[in-house]
Design a protein around this motif. Structure first.
Motif, PDB file in Angstrom:
ATOM      1  N   GLN A 224      -4.389  29.926 -19.426  1.00 13.63           N
ATOM      2  CA  GLN A 224      -5.104  31.276 -19.733  1.00 13.63           C
ATOM      3  C   GLN A 224      -4.536  32.317 -18.794  1.00 13.63           C
ATOM      4  O   GLN A 224      -4.352  33.514 -19.252  1.00 13.63           O
ATOM      5  CB  GLN A 224      -6.823  31.123 -19.633  1.00 13.63           C
ATOM      6  CG  GLN A 224      -7.134  30.050 -20.846  1.00 13.63           C
ATOM      7  CD  GLN A 224      -7.176  30.749 -21.980  1.00 13.63           C
ATOM      8  OE1 GLN A 224      -6.936  32.066 -22.311  1.00 13.63           O
ATOM      9  NE2 GLN A 224      -7.617  29.952 -23.186  1.00 13.63           N
TER      10      GLN A 224
ATOM     11  N   GLU B   9      -7.224  32.899 -28.811  1.00 14.67           N
ATOM     12  CA  GLU B   9      -6.245  32.338 -29.448  1.00 14.67           C
ATOM     13  C   GLU B   9      -6.885  30.930 -29.960  1.00 14.67           C
ATOM     14  O   GLU B   9      -6.212  29.984 -29.988  1.00 14.67           O
ATOM     15  CB  GLU B   9      -5.223  31.950 -28.391  1.00 14.67           C
ATOM     16  CG  GLU B   9      -4.424  33.205 -27.813  1.00 14.67           C
ATOM     17  CD  GLU B   9      -3.260  32.752 -26.843  1.00 14.67           C
ATOM     18  OE1 GLU B   9      -2.976  31.641 -27.037  1.00 14.67           O
ATOM     19  OE2 GLU B   9      -2.808  33.739 -26.155  1.00 14.67           O
ATOM     20  N   GLN B  10      -7.872  31.273 -30.806  1.00 14.80           N
ATOM     21  CA  GLN B  10      -8.410  30.152 -31.323  1.00 14.80           C
ATOM     22  C   GLN B  10      -8.140  30.005 -32.931  1.00 14.80           C
ATOM     23  O   GLN B  10      -8.315  28.926 -33.593  1.00 14.80           O
ATOM     24  CB  GLN B  10     -10.087  30.151 -31.144  1.00 14.80           C
ATOM     25  CG  GLN B  10     -10.613  29.944 -29.976  1.00 14.80           C
ATOM     26  CD  GLN B  10     -12.256  30.149 -29.829  1.00 14.80           C
ATOM     27  OE1 GLN B  10     -12.796  30.716 -30.694  1.00 14.80           O
ATOM     28  NE2 GLN B  10     -12.577  29.584 -28.538  1.00 14.80           N
TER      29      GLN B  10
ATOM     30  N   GLU C 183      -0.944  28.002 -25.685  1.00 10.73           N
ATOM     31  CA  GLU C 183      -0.239  26.635 -25.954  1.00 10.73           C
ATOM     32  C   GLU C 183       1.187  26.449 -25.446  1.00 10.73           C
ATOM     33  O   GLU C 183       1.322  25.295 -24.900  1.00 10.73           O
ATOM     34  CB  GLU C 183      -0.328  26.402 -27.628  1.00 10.73           C
ATOM     35  CG  GLU C 183       0.318  25.212 -27.938  1.00 10.73           C
ATOM     36  CD  GLU C 183       0.649  25.458 -29.522  1.00 10.73           C
ATOM     37  OE1 GLU C 183       1.809  24.978 -30.121  1.00 10.73           O
ATOM     38  OE2 GLU C 183      -0.292  25.988 -30.285  1.00 10.73           O
TER      39      GLU C 183
ATOM     40  N   THR D 146      -8.242  37.329 -28.566  1.00 16.11           N
ATOM     41  CA  THR D 146      -8.041  37.120 -27.294  1.00 16.11           C
ATOM     42  C   THR D 146      -8.031  35.814 -26.836  1.00 16.11           C
ATOM     43  O   THR D 146      -7.339  35.166 -25.920  1.00 16.11           O
ATOM     44  CB  THR D 146      -8.871  37.990 -26.365  1.00 16.11           C
ATOM     45  OG1 THR D 146     -10.317  37.490 -26.572  1.00 16.11           O
ATOM     46  CG2 THR D 146      -8.891  39.392 -26.602  1.00 16.11           C
TER      47      THR D 146
ATOM     48  N   LEU E 222       0.739  35.205 -35.132  1.00 18.07           N
ATOM     49  CA  LEU E 222       0.344  34.298 -34.018  1.00 18.07           C
ATOM     50  C   LEU E 222       0.251  35.165 -32.772  1.00 18.07           C
ATOM     51  O   LEU E 222      -0.178  35.000 -31.816  1.00 18.07           O
ATOM     52  CB  LEU E 222       0.798  33.227 -33.623  1.00 18.07           C
ATOM     53  CG  LEU E 222       0.516  32.035 -34.584  1.00 18.07           C
ATOM     54  CD1 LEU E 222       1.329  30.726 -34.601  1.00 18.07           C
ATOM     55  CD2 LEU E 222      -0.958  31.892 -34.748  1.00 18.07           C
ATOM     56  N   LYS E 223       0.707  36.631 -32.883  1.00 18.21           N
ATOM     57  CA  LYS E 223       0.552  37.624 -31.866  1.00 18.21           C
ATOM     58  C   LYS E 223      -0.722  38.255 -31.818  1.00 18.21           C
ATOM     59  O   LYS E 223      -1.192  38.181 -33.081  1.00 18.21           O
ATOM     60  CB  LYS E 223       1.722  38.509 -32.049  1.00 18.21           C
ATOM     61  CG  LYS E 223       2.088  39.578 -31.053  1.00 18.21           C
ATOM     62  CD  LYS E 223       3.129  40.816 -31.375  1.00 18.21           C
ATOM     63  CE  LYS E 223       4.276  40.121 -30.987  1.00 18.21           C
ATOM     64  NZ  LYS E 223       4.781  39.806 -29.927  1.00 18.21           N
ATOM     65  N   ARG E 224      -1.079  38.531 -30.754  1.00 18.24           N
ATOM     66  CA  ARG E 224      -2.670  39.373 -30.843  1.00 18.24           C
ATOM     67  C   ARG E 224      -2.586  40.545 -31.857  1.00 18.24           C
ATOM     68  O   ARG E 224      -1.494  41.290 -31.947  1.00 18.24           O
ATOM     69  CB  ARG E 224      -2.673  39.952 -29.359  1.00 18.24           C
ATOM     70  CG  ARG E 224      -3.330  38.955 -28.379  1.00 18.24           C
ATOM     71  CD  ARG E 224      -4.947  39.141 -28.469  1.00 18.24           C
ATOM     72  NE  ARG E 224      -5.236  40.613 -27.901  1.00 18.24           N
ATOM     73  CZ  ARG E 224      -5.347  41.030 -26.745  1.00 18.24           C
ATOM     74  NH1 ARG E 224      -5.338  40.318 -25.729  1.00 18.24           N
ATOM     75  NH2 ARG E 224      -5.762  42.451 -26.333  1.00 18.24           N
TER      76      ARG E 224
ATOM     77  N   ILE F 124      -4.106  36.839 -33.882  1.00 17.66           N
ATOM     78  CA  ILE F 124      -5.120  36.263 -33.248  1.00 17.66           C
ATOM     79  C   ILE F 124      -5.871  37.047 -32.424  1.00 17.66           C
ATOM     80  O   ILE F 124      -5.661  38.191 -32.111  1.00 17.66           O
ATOM     81  CB  ILE F 124      -4.311  35.104 -32.448  1.00 17.66           C
ATOM     82  CG1 ILE F 124      -3.363  35.651 -31.286  1.00 17.66           C
ATOM     83  CG2 ILE F 124      -3.561  33.933 -33.199  1.00 17.66           C
ATOM     84  CD1 ILE F 124      -2.753  34.918 -30.534  1.00 17.66           C
TER      85      ILE F 124
ATOM     86  N   PRO G  25       1.192  30.574 -29.811  1.00 20.19           N
ATOM     87  CA  PRO G  25       0.310  31.255 -28.995  1.00 20.19           C
ATOM     88  C   PRO G  25       0.919  31.177 -27.598  1.00 20.19           C
ATOM     89  O   PRO G  25       1.113  29.885 -27.206  1.00 20.19           O
ATOM     90  CB  PRO G  25      -0.902  30.684 -29.419  1.00 20.19           C
ATOM     91  CG  PRO G  25      -1.040  30.227 -30.573  1.00 20.19           C
ATOM     92  CD  PRO G  25       0.725  29.631 -30.991  1.00 20.19           C
TER      93      PRO G  25
ATOM     94  N   ARG H 167       0.199  38.715 -21.782  1.00 22.68           N
ATOM     95  CA  ARG H 167      -0.031  39.672 -22.662  1.00 22.68           C
ATOM     96  C   ARG H 167      -0.209  41.336 -21.962  1.00 22.68           C
ATOM     97  O   ARG H 167       0.231  42.285 -22.738  1.00 22.68           O
ATOM     98  CB  ARG H 167      -1.707  39.643 -23.294  1.00 22.68           C
ATOM     99  CG  ARG H 167      -1.857  38.063 -23.929  1.00 22.68           C
ATOM    100  CD  ARG H 167      -3.041  38.339 -24.517  1.00 22.68           C
ATOM    101  NE  ARG H 167      -3.346  36.949 -24.913  1.00 22.68           N
ATOM    102  CZ  ARG H 167      -4.193  36.048 -24.414  1.00 22.68           C
ATOM    103  NH1 ARG H 167      -4.803  36.400 -23.061  1.00 22.68           N
ATOM    104  NH2 ARG H 167      -4.641  34.792 -24.777  1.00 22.68           N
TER     105      ARG H 167
END
Length: 212
Positions: free
Chosen positions: A67, A139-140, A53, A137, A110-112, A135, A50, A74
């Motif tokens: 962030q 990214e949890q 990270e 927005t 792990l892409k949006r 994931i 992500p 993004r």
């Protein structure tokens, strides 16, 4: 190998070579945030994990800056980067064969999720999949979370499923989620079968088809 009823795929480095778009997104975020220049060899580490990270780890920034950088990352990805990709040779044929055999097919990335939907539609791959899971927005979600969510949506069991991926993130996510794993060496993370051992490996989509 056992016959898997459900086959899940990672996206970046497994279904599509998305390196051009990902590197473009990082460079755009660098410019917008005045982050230091890094060689492409370091920027390629963004392929897979992500973005938040990766910005924290690679640039050494705090959560707030990471962030904000991920926001620009993004933005580029949704406006330009999703079109900067190409098929790995034989991917469409692999997916068509698996679909014809009656398998359940899914994407666990792990892409949006909204970006994954767009990119797979643009490259005419979305039609093959029963679910596309990614994931949110914030990214949890971890890779194992995404795998479990995909299986739950398809109402399939862990024991009947295998994840195809190109990185250690994929292997660890599959193990944690309790599904089998096959690694591919044509992507970004694994360079050869030794990197993937003790899991099964494939050097091309055609080898994947033979394994499955």
């Amino acid at each position: 190998m056992k016959h898997y009823k459900t086959v899940l795929f990672d996206l970046d480095g497994t279904l599509l070579d998305t390196s051009e778009g990902i590197l473009g997104a990082v460079k755009y975020a660098q410019q917008q945030m005045n982050l230091p220049s890094l060689p492409d060899s370091r920027l390629r580490e963004f392929i897979g994990p992500p973005p938040v990270e990766s910005y924290k780890r690679i640039f050494g920034v705090d959560e707030a800056i990471a962030q904000q950088a991920a926001f620009f990352h993004r933005k580029y990805g949704s406006e330009r980067g999703l079109f900067e990709a190409q098929h790995y040779p034989g991917i469409s044929e692999l997916l068509q064969n698996l679909k014809n055999s009656g398998r359940f097919l899914g994407v666990a990335t792990l892409k949006r999720e909204d970006t994954a939907q767009k990119i797979l539609a643009h490259f005419n791959l979305k039609q093959y999949f029963d679910v596309i899971t990614g994931i949110d927005t914030k990214e949890q979600l971890s890779k194992s979370d995404i795998i479990q969510a995909a299986l739950k949506e398809m109402r399939q069991t862990n024991a009947s499923a295998v994840l195809i991926g190109d990185s250690q993130y994929d292997a660890e996510g599959a193990e944690k989620a309790g599904v089998s794993f096959i690694g591919v060496t044509y992507g970004f993370g694994f360079s050869d079968a030794k990197d993937i051992s003790p899991y099964a490996s494939a050097d091309s989509p055609s080898q994947l088809l033979a394994l499955l």
